[in-house]
Write an enzyme that holds these catalytic residues in place. Structure first.
Site, short mmCIF file in Angstrom:
data_model
loop_
_atom_site.label_atom_id
_atom_site.label_comp_id
_atom_site.label_asym_id
_atom_site.label_seq_id
_atom_site.Cartn_x
_atom_site.Cartn_y
_atom_site.Cartn_z
N SER A 113 0.68 -1.55 0.06
CA SER A 113 0.02 -0.16 -0.03
C SER A 113 0.82 1.32 -0.03
O SER A 113 0.34 2.60 -0.03
CB SER A 113 -0.94 0.00 1.03
OG SER A 113 -1.82 -0.73 0.93
N LYS B 206 0.03 3.60 -2.73
CA LYS B 206 -0.86 4.73 -2.87
C LYS B 206 -0.43 5.93 -2.53
O LYS B 206 -1.12 7.06 -2.70
CB LYS B 206 -1.81 4.43 -1.45
CG LYS B 206 -2.95 3.23 -1.65
CD LYS B 206 -3.93 2.99 -0.55
CE LYS B 206 -4.72 1.82 -1.07
NZ LYS B 206 -4.26 0.57 -0.53
N SER C 62 -6.74 3.21 4.21
CA SER C 62 -5.67 2.59 2.94
C SER C 62 -6.89 1.75 2.18
O SER C 62 -6.66 0.81 1.72
CB SER C 62 -4.91 1.50 3.41
OG SER C 62 -3.70 1.43 2.34
N LYS D 225 3.11 6.60 5.19
CA LYS D 225 2.25 5.70 4.93
C LYS D 225 2.69 4.33 5.22
O LYS D 225 3.96 4.06 5.25
CB LYS D 225 2.03 5.71 3.36
CG LYS D 225 0.89 4.88 2.89
CD LYS D 225 -0.46 5.15 3.17
CE LYS D 225 -1.54 4.37 2.46
NZ LYS D 225 -1.59 3.27 3.47
#
Length: 434
Positions: free
Chosen positions: A39, A42, A99, A201
């Site tokens: 992720s 992202k 997420s 993140k």
């Protein structure tokens, strides 16, 4: 996984700590070895979203419709049904906190026309930012064997998000997000727990292990650190804490920042436009002392003259900035220049006889726009010879912004050539005329 040699404990591990003021690598372990981003992907989805916001292609209230493809994405997700919509801002919050994979796909389809086209845009942007070993195949980070990156590339992206989008970067420090009757907490457990951490993140798949990119700003020091391949979320977090405690005090108290040049806009394959051709990933092994490179030019702007002439020229041209995907977004309104909105920053002739000019950015601060023009003027060389750098004020969502432009090109070819030259230096640039 703690300490400077964690590979013996975990072969998936890779990590890096970069001084965000100087670009110096303070720590690296397998930082240029290929890993799965999960992720962390992202982060690039959000980079392109923030870029679209800055260019006026979308706004925070733009509605994003969920296709059947987006709605069926596996968790984690918001659980929006096909045909339903959310706002761009809700999508941003969903990505930085929960997420959400379904929101990532919906936003990718909205901005790129399809997720595959958006993934090509992501990879092109990665190349423009200097992320030479990163390839994207989707917008969320769910398993794909061809979607790879490195710890160093993720550090570059983290720094680019901070530098290029200071207004939007605040979203990464969001602790929780309420959507409908549900409240989603941020997966980044270091927020509020480790002094100075302000984002960015987390990520996890079975293949990748537990990943984390952290930005730390503490008084006059600043770093971006990356941990990839953790065995558990807890061990990943402990490794990140260890890296921060070891290397933050080794970061410089001085430095200009602005380490990552603004990448060239992706040539989007929407409405008949050609996709950028992505070449093979080059080998890019850096030494520990490698710096994220950006050459600085420091010519001093001369006193302002000729304002009225430039104003008249701009009004005659009725300049409007073209959008890369006219089939997906409405055109920007035609501007009318005035003595109050046009601010030349050189002393050369201000006539723009052919109507062609280029834009290299829009900044919330006039001095920042002038600094951008000054650097570009030094980097552009002969391609910008005889042109006029100037700022143009405009209001967006009740906020004053300043477009950084060069005028006075002798036709489309000259403007396009100047843009090509600046893109090679890492600048965003596009040519425009009436």
């Amino acid at each position: 996984m703690l300490g400077s040699a964690p590979a013996a404990a975990n072969s998936k591990y890779a990590g890096i700590v970069v001084d965000a003021k100087t670009g110096k690598t303070l720590y690296a372990h397998d930082a240029d070895e290929l890993r799965y981003p999960a992720s962390l992907t992202k982060m690039m989805t959000l980079y392109l979203t923030f870029e679209a916001l800055e260019r006026g292609k979308i706004n925070l209230n733009t509605r994003v419709k969920f296709s059947a493809n987006a709605a069926k994405e596996p968790p984690t997700k918001l659980g929006i049904g096909a045909g339903k919509t959310i706002t761009i801002e809700q999508g941003i919050y969903a990505l930085v906190t929960k997420s959400a994979n379904d929101a990532s796909t919906a936003m990718a389809e909205h901005l790129g026309g399809s997720e595959s086209k958006f993934a090509a845009m992501m990879t092109a942007k990665a190349r423009a930012l200097g992320m030479s070993r990163t390839t994207f195949r989707n917008a969320h980070g769910l398993p794909n064997s061809a979607q790879v990156t490195t710890a160093r590339d993720m550090a570059t992206l983290g720094i680019a998000l901070r530098e290029h989008f200071p207004r939007q970067y605040k979203y990464f420090s969001t602790r929780s997000f309420t959507f409908g009757k549900s409240r989603f907490g941020n997966h980044n457990r270091l927020l509020g727990a480790v002094r100075g951490v302000d984002g960015i993140k987390t990520g996890y798949t079975r293949a990748s292990g537990f990943n984390l990119v952290s930005s730390v700003v503490d008084r006059d020091r600043s770093i971006v650190a990356v941990v990839m391949g953790g065995r558990t979320g807890a061990s990943r977090n402990e490794q990140m804490k260890d890296l921060i405690s070891r290397y933050l005090l080794k970061a410089s108290t001085r430095g200009r920042g602005n380490l990552v040049a603004r990448g060239a806009p992706a040539n989007v394959a929407v409405a008949g436009l050609e996709l950028p051709k992505i070449g093979p990933i080059p080998s890019n092994r850096h030494q520990g002392s490698q710096r994220l490179a950006l050459a600085y030019a420091t010519p001093t702007p001369e006193p302002v003259v000729g304002r009225a002439a430039l104003v008249n020229s701009l009004n005659a041209q009725k300049i409007a900035i073209p959008t890369p995907a006219p089939a997906l977004v409405p055109p920007m309104p035609v501007e009318t220049a005035s003595v109050d909105t046009v601010d030349p920053v050189t002393t050369a002739s201000t006539s723009a006889t052919t109507g062609w000019m280029i834009q290299i950015g829009a900044m919330p601060d006039r001095n920042a726009a002038i600094e951008l023009l000054t650097r570009a003027q030094g980097d552009g060389g002969s391609a910008l010879s005889g042109t006029e750098p100037f700022t143009m004020a405009y209001a967006k969502n009740k906020e004053q912004l300043y477009r950084a432009r060069f005028g006075g090109f002798d036709g489309q070819a000259a403007a396009t050539n100047a843009c090509n030259s600046l893109k090679k230096k890492g600048y965003a640039c596009w040519a425009t005329a009436n």
